[in-house]
Design a protein around this motif. Structure first.
Motif, mmCIF file in Angstrom:
data_model
loop_
_atom_site.group_PDB
_atom_site.id
_atom_site.type_symbol
_atom_site.label_atom_id
_atom_site.label_comp_id
_atom_site.label_asym_id
_atom_site.label_seq_id
_atom_site.Cartn_x
_atom_site.Cartn_y
_atom_site.Cartn_z
ATOM 1 N N ALA A 92 0.832 -1.207 0.000
ATOM 2 C CA ALA A 92 0.000 0.000 0.000
ATOM 3 C C ALA A 92 0.864 1.253 0.000
ATOM 4 O O ALA A 92 0.400 2.334 -0.371
ATOM 5 N N LYS A 93 2.132 1.111 0.365
ATOM 6 C CA LYS A 93 3.057 2.249 0.327
ATOM 7 C C LYS A 93 3.259 2.752 -1.103
ATOM 8 O O LYS A 93 3.795 3.832 -1.309
ATOM 9 N N PHE A 94 2.829 1.964 -2.081
ATOM 10 C CA PHE A 94 2.948 2.353 -3.487
ATOM 11 C C PHE A 94 1.645 2.886 -4.060
ATOM 12 O O PHE A 94 1.570 3.167 -5.260
ATOM 13 N N ASP A 95 0.617 3.033 -3.242
ATOM 14 C CA ASP A 95 -0.686 3.482 -3.739
ATOM 15 C C ASP A 95 -0.599 4.800 -4.505
ATOM 16 O O ASP A 95 -1.338 5.015 -5.454
ATOM 17 N N GLU A 96 0.290 5.681 -4.088
ATOM 18 C CA GLU A 96 0.430 6.978 -4.757
ATOM 19 C C GLU A 96 0.850 6.834 -6.218
ATOM 20 O O GLU A 96 0.676 7.759 -7.011
ATOM 21 N N TYR A 97 1.388 5.676 -6.606
ATOM 22 C CA TYR A 97 1.847 5.475 -7.972
ATOM 23 C C TYR A 97 0.816 4.762 -8.852
ATOM 24 O O TYR A 97 1.046 4.566 -10.039
ATOM 25 N N ALA A 98 -0.318 4.399 -8.291
ATOM 26 C CA ALA A 98 -1.344 3.687 -9.053
ATOM 27 C C ALA A 98 -1.860 4.533 -10.216
ATOM 28 O O ALA A 98 -2.048 4.024 -11.319
ATOM 29 N N THR A 99 -2.084 5.808 -9.995
ATOM 30 C CA THR A 99 -2.577 6.660 -11.075
ATOM 31 C C THR A 99 -1.446 7.134 -11.988
ATOM 32 O O THR A 99 -1.696 7.530 -13.122
ATOM 33 N N TYR A 100 -0.229 7.084 -11.513
ATOM 34 C CA TYR A 100 0.929 7.489 -12.318
ATOM 35 C C TYR A 100 1.161 6.501 -13.465
ATOM 36 O O TYR A 100 1.508 6.886 -14.567
ATOM 37 N N LYS A 101 0.975 5.230 -13.208
ATOM 38 C CA LYS A 101 1.113 4.156 -14.198
ATOM 39 C C LYS A 101 2.404 4.265 -15.011
ATOM 40 O O LYS A 101 2.385 4.481 -16.216
ATOM 41 N N ALA A 102 3.493 4.072 -14.339
ATOM 42 C CA ALA A 102 4.797 4.126 -15.009
ATOM 43 C C ALA A 102 4.836 3.148 -16.169
ATOM 44 O O ALA A 102 4.344 2.027 -16.072
ATOM 45 N N ASP A 103 5.432 3.577 -17.274
ATOM 46 C CA ASP A 103 5.630 2.644 -18.388
ATOM 47 C C ASP A 103 7.049 2.086 -18.394
ATOM 48 O O ASP A 103 7.370 1.181 -19.147
ATOM 49 N N LEU A 104 7.896 2.609 -17.503
ATOM 50 C CA LEU A 104 9.232 2.055 -17.278
ATOM 51 C C LEU A 104 9.501 2.075 -15.785
ATOM 52 O O LEU A 104 9.386 3.118 -15.137
ATOM 53 N N LEU A 105 9.815 0.911 -15.237
ATOM 54 C CA LEU A 105 10.148 0.758 -13.821
ATOM 55 C C LEU A 105 11.608 0.335 -13.733
ATOM 56 O O LEU A 105 12.018 -0.638 -14.364
ATOM 57 N N ILE A 106 12.382 1.073 -12.963
ATOM 58 C CA ILE A 106 13.793 0.741 -12.765
ATOM 59 C C ILE A 106 13.977 0.388 -11.297
ATOM 60 O O ILE A 106 13.703 1.197 -10.410
ATOM 61 N N LEU A 107 14.399 -0.843 -11.034
ATOM 62 C CA LEU A 107 14.651 -1.330 -9.678
ATOM 63 C C LEU A 107 16.154 -1.316 -9.434
ATOM 64 O O LEU A 107 16.910 -1.983 -10.147
ATOM 65 N N ARG A 108 16.574 -0.581 -8.439
ATOM 66 C CA ARG A 108 18.005 -0.480 -8.107
ATOM 67 C C ARG A 108 18.153 -0.736 -6.610
ATOM 68 O O ARG A 108 18.358 0.181 -5.828
ATOM 69 N N ILE A 109 17.940 -2.003 -6.229
ATOM 70 C CA ILE A 109 17.958 -2.387 -4.817
ATOM 71 C C ILE A 109 18.823 -3.621 -4.618
ATOM 72 O O ILE A 109 19.232 -4.259 -5.577
ATOM 73 N N GLY A 110 19.045 -3.966 -3.359
ATOM 74 C CA GLY A 110 19.716 -5.217 -3.037
ATOM 75 C C GLY A 110 20.790 -5.110 -1.969
ATOM 76 O O GLY A 110 21.037 -6.069 -1.236
#
Length: 160
Positions: free
Chosen positions: A98-116
């Motif tokens: 739910a911490k990502f709810d703010e991005y639901a309407t943004y609807k990114a067409d590119l997601l970059i994950l830089r974690i680990g």
């Protein structure tokens, strides 16, 4: 950690579409999820005085600034948002999406994950990181099924 790397590679290969940034696709909305390499507030106790991505001498040299500049040059008018999700790395097995709810309407067409870097490999036997990482990807696919995903590796070699 060596036992974990093949699992991560499988997750990336299975979960992520092949992405060619030289393709004619025109990205409009990018979401970058990272950790302190993306952004870290000042922390005098560890000698960090910046308010940008760690490992950079100044803001314009950090990971996010360089990435944003390159994407903006390649795709004029692109919107880029970011979120530090070091809390996901720390407790991935019970992360509240739910911490990502703010991005639901943004609807990114590119997601970059830089974690680990902040994932504790000692917890792999009790908490399935592969499953949690897959859920993270699927969460954003549920928002936009056609999202392209780049899953970058870690900065540090964490050993075994």
């Amino acid at each position: 950690m060596k036992k974990f790397l093949p699992l991560l590679l499988i997750v990336i290969l299975v979960s992520c579409s092949k992405l060619n940034l030289d393709s004619p696709q025109n990205f409009q909305r990018v979401l970058v999820l990272g950790n302190s390499i993306l952004q870290h507030a000042p922390a005098r106790e560890i000698g960090w005085h910046g308010n940008w991505g760690m490992a950079a001498s100044k803001k314009e040299n950090d990971f996010y600034s360089i990435l944003s500049q390159r994407l903006s040059n390649k795709y004029p008018g692109i919107q880029i948002k970011s979120k530090n999700i070091a809390d996901f790395e720390a407790e991935y097995w019970m992360y509240d999406f739910a911490k990502f709810d703010e991005y639901a309407t943004y609807k990114a067409d590119l997601l970059i994950l830089r974690i680990g870097e902040n994932v504790n490999s000692a917890r792999f036997s009790e908490h399935d990181f592969k499953l949690a990482y897959g859920k993270l990807i699927e969460h954003f696919r549920s928002i936009n099924p056609t999202v392209k995903i780049i899953a970058a590796g870690t900065f540090w070699n964490q050993g075994d």
